[in-house]
Scaffold this motif. Structure first.
Motif, PDB file in Angstrom:
ATOM      1  N   PRO A  20       0.777  -1.351   0.391  1.00  0.00           N
ATOM      2  CA  PRO A  20       0.120   0.169  -0.020  1.00  0.00           C
ATOM      3  C   PRO A  20       0.489   1.569  -0.219  1.00  0.00           C
ATOM      4  CG  PRO A  20      -0.800  -1.409   1.830  1.00  0.00           C
ATOM      5  CD  PRO A  20       0.853  -2.675   1.483  1.00  0.00           C
ATOM      6  N   GLY A  21       0.344   2.255  -0.841  1.00  0.00           N
ATOM      7  CA  GLY A  21       1.699   3.606  -1.009  1.00  0.00           C
ATOM      8  C   GLY A  21       2.527   3.260  -1.568  1.00  0.00           C
ATOM      9  N   ASP A  51       7.249  -7.782   3.996  1.00  0.00           N
ATOM     10  CA  ASP A  51       6.141  -8.996   3.174  1.00  0.00           C
ATOM     11  C   ASP A  51       4.832  -8.533   3.021  1.00  0.00           C
ATOM     12  OD1 ASP A  51       8.522 -11.309   3.994  1.00  0.00           O
ATOM     13  OD2 ASP A  51       8.683  -9.998   2.513  1.00  0.00           O
ATOM     14  N   THR A  52       4.101  -8.220   3.993  1.00  0.00           N
ATOM     15  CA  THR A  52       2.690  -7.835   3.103  1.00  0.00           C
ATOM     16  C   THR A  52       2.759  -7.271   1.958  1.00  0.00           C
ATOM     17  OG1 THR A  52       2.200  -7.983   5.237  1.00  0.00           O
ATOM     18  CG2 THR A  52       0.784  -6.850   4.082  1.00  0.00           C
ATOM     19  N   ALA A  53       1.523  -6.839   1.040  1.00  0.00           N
ATOM     20  CA  ALA A  53       1.341  -6.606  -0.591  1.00  0.00           C
ATOM     21  C   ALA A  53       0.926  -7.930  -1.553  1.00  0.00           C
ATOM     22  CB  ALA A  53       3.208  -6.397  -1.327  1.00  0.00           C
ATOM     23  N   VAL A  54       0.063  -7.071  -2.691  1.00  0.00           N
ATOM     24  CA  VAL A  54      -0.277  -8.002  -3.154  1.00  0.00           C
ATOM     25  C   VAL A  54       0.479  -8.385  -4.573  1.00  0.00           C
ATOM     26  CG1 VAL A  54      -1.650  -7.626  -5.874  1.00  0.00           C
ATOM     27  CG2 VAL A  54      -2.868  -6.346  -3.723  1.00  0.00           C
TER      28      VAL A  54
END
Length: 124
Positions: free
Chosen positions: A41-42, A90-93
């Motif tokens: 995000p961002g 590591d959080t992401a799409v």
């Protein structure tokens, strides 16, 4: 034309593992190098890893070496991303992508086809 569909994302605790899959349509899958990118995000979409047609040349973002492993199975028209020791950052799409040439591997604009992405969320 290549269509890509990712799966395997989800919620995992820090230190855990996930294996992402990307299923490709089309009889020319083996002629494409396959990569993974991610977008938090961002932030801008960033390169994660890529693998060549024969699966002999995996190439990784320096910061992810040792934790992530890319592989492919041309018989199944699939590419995978094994992610170990996951961290909150590591959080992401995560996106699967295909490209014809083995150049400019980290440049997202050089990839010809993209999947819709799968969400990976790592809880701290």
């Amino acid at each position: 034309q290549v269509q890509l569909v990712e799966s395997g994302g989800g919620l995992v605790q820090a230190g855990g593992s996930l294996r992402l899959s990307c299923a490709a349509s089309g009889r020319t899958f083996s002629s494409y190098a396959m990569g993974w990118f991610r977008q938090a995000p961002g932030k801008e979409r960033e390169f994660v890893a890529v693998i060549d047609w024969s699966a002999n040349l995996p190439y990784y973002a320096d910061s992810l070496k040792g934790r992530f492993t890319i592989s492919r199975d041309n018989a199944k028209n699939a590419v995978y991303l094994q992610m170990n020791s996951l961290k909150f950052e590591d959080t992401a799409v995560y996106y699967c992508a295909a490209k014809r040439s083995w150049t400019t591997l980290k440049e997202r604009a050089s990839y010809d086809y993209w999947g819709q992405g799968t969400q990976v969320t790592v809880s701290s």
